[in-house]
Motif scaffolding. Structure first.
Motif, PDB file in Angstrom:
ATOM      1  N   PHE A  85      39.900  37.023  49.310  1.00  0.00           N
ATOM      2  CA  PHE A  85      40.019  36.460  47.968  1.00  0.00           C
ATOM      3  C   PHE A  85      38.728  35.749  47.577  1.00  0.00           C
ATOM      4  O   PHE A  85      38.195  34.948  48.332  1.00  0.00           O
ATOM      5  CB  PHE A  85      41.206  35.494  47.910  1.00  0.00           C
ATOM      6  N   VAL A  86      38.254  36.063  46.349  1.00  0.00           N
ATOM      7  CA  VAL A  86      37.021  35.442  45.852  1.00  0.00           C
ATOM      8  C   VAL A  86      37.358  34.658  44.582  1.00  0.00           C
ATOM      9  O   VAL A  86      38.039  35.163  43.699  1.00  0.00           O
ATOM     10  CB  VAL A  86      35.951  36.523  45.548  1.00  0.00           C
ATOM     11  N   PHE A  87      36.875  33.414  44.533  1.00  0.00           N
ATOM     12  CA  PHE A  87      37.234  32.528  43.422  1.00  0.00           C
ATOM     13  C   PHE A  87      36.136  32.449  42.375  1.00  0.00           C
ATOM     14  O   PHE A  87      34.952  32.616  42.678  1.00  0.00           O
ATOM     15  CB  PHE A  87      37.446  31.098  43.935  1.00  0.00           C
ATOM     16  N   GLN A  88      36.537  32.107  41.152  1.00  0.00           N
ATOM     17  CA  GLN A  88      35.556  31.898  40.092  1.00  0.00           C
ATOM     18  C   GLN A  88      34.651  30.708  40.419  1.00  0.00           C
ATOM     19  O   GLN A  88      33.445  30.761  40.259  1.00  0.00           O
ATOM     20  CB  GLN A  88      36.275  31.643  38.764  1.00  0.00           C
ATOM     21  N   ASP A  89      35.286  29.630  40.918  1.00  0.00           N
ATOM     22  CA  ASP A  89      34.500  28.417  41.198  1.00  0.00           C
ATOM     23  C   ASP A  89      34.045  28.371  42.655  1.00  0.00           C
ATOM     24  O   ASP A  89      33.759  27.312  43.199  1.00  0.00           O
ATOM     25  CB  ASP A  89      35.306  27.171  40.840  1.00  0.00           C
ATOM     26  N   PRO A 166      34.918  36.490  39.178  1.00  0.00           N
ATOM     27  CA  PRO A 166      33.862  36.126  40.137  1.00  0.00           C
ATOM     28  C   PRO A 166      32.516  35.838  39.481  1.00  0.00           C
ATOM     29  O   PRO A 166      31.676  35.164  40.060  1.00  0.00           O
ATOM     30  CB  PRO A 166      33.753  37.366  41.033  1.00  0.00           C
ATOM     31  N   THR A 167      32.333  36.343  38.254  1.00  0.00           N
ATOM     32  CA  THR A 167      31.041  36.126  37.594  1.00  0.00           C
ATOM     33  C   THR A 167      31.178  35.159  36.421  1.00  0.00           C
ATOM     34  O   THR A 167      30.265  34.998  35.641  1.00  0.00           O
ATOM     35  CB  THR A 167      30.468  37.469  37.100  1.00  0.00           C
ATOM     36  N   GLY A 168      32.343  34.525  36.346  1.00  0.00           N
ATOM     37  CA  GLY A 168      32.632  33.643  35.218  1.00  0.00           C
ATOM     38  C   GLY A 168      31.648  32.495  35.076  1.00  0.00           C
ATOM     39  O   GLY A 168      31.399  32.015  33.975  1.00  0.00           O
ATOM     40  N   ASN A 169      31.085  32.048  36.209  1.00  0.00           N
ATOM     41  CA  ASN A 169      30.154  30.912  36.159  1.00  0.00           C
ATOM     42  C   ASN A 169      28.698  31.346  36.317  1.00  0.00           C
ATOM     43  O   ASN A 169      27.850  30.516  36.593  1.00  0.00           O
ATOM     44  CB  ASN A 169      30.486  29.914  37.284  1.00  0.00           C
ATOM     45  N   LEU A 170      28.432  32.647  36.176  1.00  0.00           N
ATOM     46  CA  LEU A 170      27.085  33.130  36.468  1.00  0.00           C
ATOM     47  C   LEU A 170      26.428  33.766  35.242  1.00  0.00           C
ATOM     48  O   LEU A 170      27.103  34.253  34.333  1.00  0.00           O
ATOM     49  CB  LEU A 170      27.135  34.157  37.609  1.00  0.00           C
ATOM     50  N   THR A 174      22.582  37.610  37.320  1.00  0.00           N
ATOM     51  CA  THR A 174      23.223  37.313  38.597  1.00  0.00           C
ATOM     52  C   THR A 174      24.572  38.023  38.706  1.00  0.00           C
ATOM     53  O   THR A 174      24.949  38.514  39.769  1.00  0.00           O
ATOM     54  CB  THR A 174      23.434  35.794  38.740  1.00  0.00           C
ATOM     55  N   SER A 175      25.264  38.128  37.560  1.00  0.00           N
ATOM     56  CA  SER A 175      26.551  38.816  37.547  1.00  0.00           C
ATOM     57  C   SER A 175      26.368  40.269  37.976  1.00  0.00           C
ATOM     58  O   SER A 175      27.156  40.794  38.771  1.00  0.00           O
ATOM     59  CB  SER A 175      27.164  38.786  36.154  1.00  0.00           C
ATOM     60  N   ALA A 176      25.343  40.896  37.466  1.00  0.00           N
ATOM     61  CA  ALA A 176      25.069  42.297  37.803  1.00  0.00           C
ATOM     62  C   ALA A 176      24.835  42.444  39.299  1.00  0.00           C
ATOM     63  O   ALA A 176      25.324  43.383  39.942  1.00  0.00           O
ATOM     64  CB  ALA A 176      23.862  42.794  37.031  1.00  0.00           C
ATOM     65  N   GLU A 177      24.135  41.466  39.841  1.00  0.00           N
ATOM     66  CA  GLU A 177      23.819  41.461  41.272  1.00  0.00           C
ATOM     67  C   GLU A 177      25.117  41.353  42.095  1.00  0.00           C
ATOM     68  O   GLU A 177      25.320  42.081  43.072  1.00  0.00           O
ATOM     69  CB  GLU A 177      22.911  40.250  41.483  1.00  0.00           C
ATOM     70  N   ASP A 198      34.526  39.758  31.399  1.00  0.00           N
ATOM     71  CA  ASP A 198      33.106  40.045  31.182  1.00  0.00           C
ATOM     72  C   ASP A 198      32.982  41.490  30.656  1.00  0.00           C
ATOM     73  O   ASP A 198      32.892  42.454  31.407  1.00  0.00           O
ATOM     74  CB  ASP A 198      32.374  39.883  32.525  1.00  0.00           C
ATOM     75  N   LYS A 199      33.010  41.614  29.322  1.00  0.00           N
ATOM     76  CA  LYS A 199      33.032  42.942  28.677  1.00  0.00           C
ATOM     77  C   LYS A 199      31.872  43.825  29.105  1.00  0.00           C
ATOM     78  O   LYS A 199      32.038  44.989  29.476  1.00  0.00           O
ATOM     79  CB  LYS A 199      32.948  42.783  27.152  1.00  0.00           C
TER      80      LYS A 199
END
Lengths: 230, 295
Positions: A85-89, A166-170, A174-177, A198-199
């Motif tokens: 499990f991976v969290f947003q925060d 998972p990319t909500g804070n990025l 960085t999200s692409a990465e 993240d559309k």
């Protein structure tokens, strides 16, 4: 394989919330799936049902043909070991080093000291943060912190990864990465389920998209995008 | 649970105490103070019991036979008494023997027996021992009422008072013990609750990666147990040091007080307090773990 059959989830609090309505769904092993929809659409509830944090109010959720609702309490931890499990925060332990954060999860599933010593450097290397093993989370960039979050989810070698925003804070780059990392994980045969709004990311990736709205699945498309949402 | 996991949870238990220093110190001190008070009561009761035991072991009932009673009747009386419930032993002591005992007790060089000769003023005596100190007054009363018995003597008053005091203290101590235990459990439980709260992120992560409930609970139970144990250790240390000081001071200044110095009893007290402390800790942490730790 995860299957949902006519799943309803109702939260009976001060106000009655129908979080999921008549959801039917099948997730094959090795799939890469985006779960999209506005806040409150039921994305989190759906992931909670999969990790057996919640049980369906009616209908059935099956994992490899077995009912999660009827799973014995003492079997739940062992079932969860198959899911990362991976969290947003990120939920990193700020007082522990990068290595310790991952080792903590490995120890929690009762790996031996030897297994921990072998497995932790391996996943850190896989996530490209092996050189940061003695750093503390606050010394890492946002992207590195999420890589650490993913490393922790992967240490158990799960068959499925579930990520909640998972990319909500990025930032986009960085999200692409991070998405590339999920793709790499998926190529190794691990099922990946990412809840996101993240559309751009969803449109870019052209993976299966399940769209939720007010608790219902409004769209389930192979190689889908976000913009055609009903 | 694997051996390595045992190591992880033990390490986390210690770590919990260390991370949560202030609260741990508060809990440990409370346990120490509580168990110290408990130990004091226990030592006091043990001393009273010790005193009673000393009195008790000399405690016997002396029944003096009427002077003009024939020897055979007196002896028959003695064997009748020997058959009573609660009589441990009975001995008939004729006056010739009685005067020798008197001589011994005074430790005089004088030949008492020779001096009085045929005019021995002592009565024949029936000396008996009761099986239980509580029965002494009952037996004494029974004897007094008997035909042919002139007088009955036993350590009345003193023993009864001592026993009453010991009994009262034991009861008070027991009530105190319950109150103290509840307070200690409450404090330890609060301390554990603070740790559970401080570690909530870790607990969430552990649950999601698939740690078993017991793996998650153990560190908190160990933390509680150690808190109780360390508190008890402190209490025992203070008690033993303090008591030994007291013993030395009493022995030099007030040697007539028969203070208990039995090391085995002290050791037993120490062991019991340590076990009790650890037990309190476990109960306290159980309460918190099962109430506040959602697993």
């Amino acid at each position: 394989m995860i299957q949902f059959f006519n799943v309803n989830k109702i939260y009976e609090a001060e106000v009655r919330v129908e979080a999921l309505k008549d959801v039917n769904l099948q997730i094959e092993n090795g799939e890469f799936i985006f779960l999209v929809g506005p806040s409150g659409a039921g994305k989190s509830t759906l992931t909670k049902l999969i990790i057996r944090e919640e049980t369906a109010s009616s209908g059935q959720v099956l994992s490899d043909g077995k009912s999660l609702a009827r799973m014995k309490q003492r079997d739940i931890p062992f079932y969860r070991r198959r899911i990362g499990f991976v969290f947003q925060d990120f939920r990193l332990l700020m007082t522990r080093t990068v290595y310790e954060n991952v080792a903590f999860a490995a120890e929690a599933v009762e790996m031996t000291t030897t297994e921990v010593r072998q497995r932790v450097p391996l996943v850190l290397d896989m996530m490209g943060i092996a050189d940061k093993r003695n750093a503390y989370p606050h010394q890492l960039s946002g992207g590195q912190q999420q890589r650490l979050g993913i490393a922790r989810a992967m240490v158990n070698n799960p068959t499925m990864i579930i990520a909640d925003e998972p990319t909500g804070n990025l930032d986009p780059e960085t999200s692409a990465e991070i998405m590339r990392i999920f793709q790499a994980i998926n190529r190794r045969g691990t099922t990946v389920l990412i809840a996101t709004h993240d559309k751009d990311m969803v449109n870019l990736m052209r993976k299966r998209v399940i769209a939720l709205k007010e608790g219902r699945i409004v769209r389930d498309e192979r190689n889908g995008g976000y913009q055609h949402e009903a | 649970m694997r051996l390595s996991s045992l190591g992880y949870v033990a390490r986390d238990g210690f770590r919990n105490i260390w991370r949560n220093k202030i609260m741990s110190i508060a809990s440990i001190s409370t346990v120490a103070i509580s168990l110290f008070l408990l130990g004091c009561v226990w030592l006091f009761v043990a001393n009273v019991n010790n005193m009673v035991f000393n009195v008790e072991s000399e405690l016997e009932i002396n029944a003096y036979v009427e002077q003009d009673l024939p020897r055979e009747t007196a002896q028959a009386l003695a064997s009748d008494i020997g058959a009573y419930d609660g009589v441990a032993s009975v001995e008939f002591i004729p006056k010739e023997e009685g005067i020798l005992m008197l001589e011994n007790r005074f430790g005089t060089e004088a030949d008492l027996a020779g001096t009085v000769g045929e005019n021995n003023p002592l009565p024949d005596m029936i000396q008996l021992k009761a099986t239980n100190p509580d029965l002494v007054p009952v037996l004494a009363e029974k004897l007094t009422a008997m035909e042919g018995i002139d007088q009955v003597r036993y350590g009345q008053g003193m023993v009864e008072k001592l026993l009453k005091t010991a009994d009262w203290l034991e009861r008070a101590g027991f009530i105190g013990l319950i109150c103290i235990s509840i307070a200690a459990i409450f404090l330890i439980s609060t301390s554990i609750r603070v740790t559970v709260f401080a570690r909530r992120d870790e607990i969430t992560i552990m649950r999601l990666v698939g740690a078993t409930n017991w793996y998650i609970r153990w560190p908190f139970l160990i933390e509680g147990m150690l808190t109780g144990f360390f508190g008890a250790l402190l209490a025992v240390a203070i008690l033993v040091l303090g008591y030994n000081k007291l013993v030395i001071s009493l022995m030099t200044n007030m040697s007539f007080i028969p203070i208990m110095t039995d090391q085995a009893t002290l050791l037993l007290l120490g062991r019991n307090i340590l076990l009790y402390g650890a037990g309190l800790g476990i109960v306290g942490s159980f309460l918190s773990v099962f109430r506040y730790l959602r697993v």
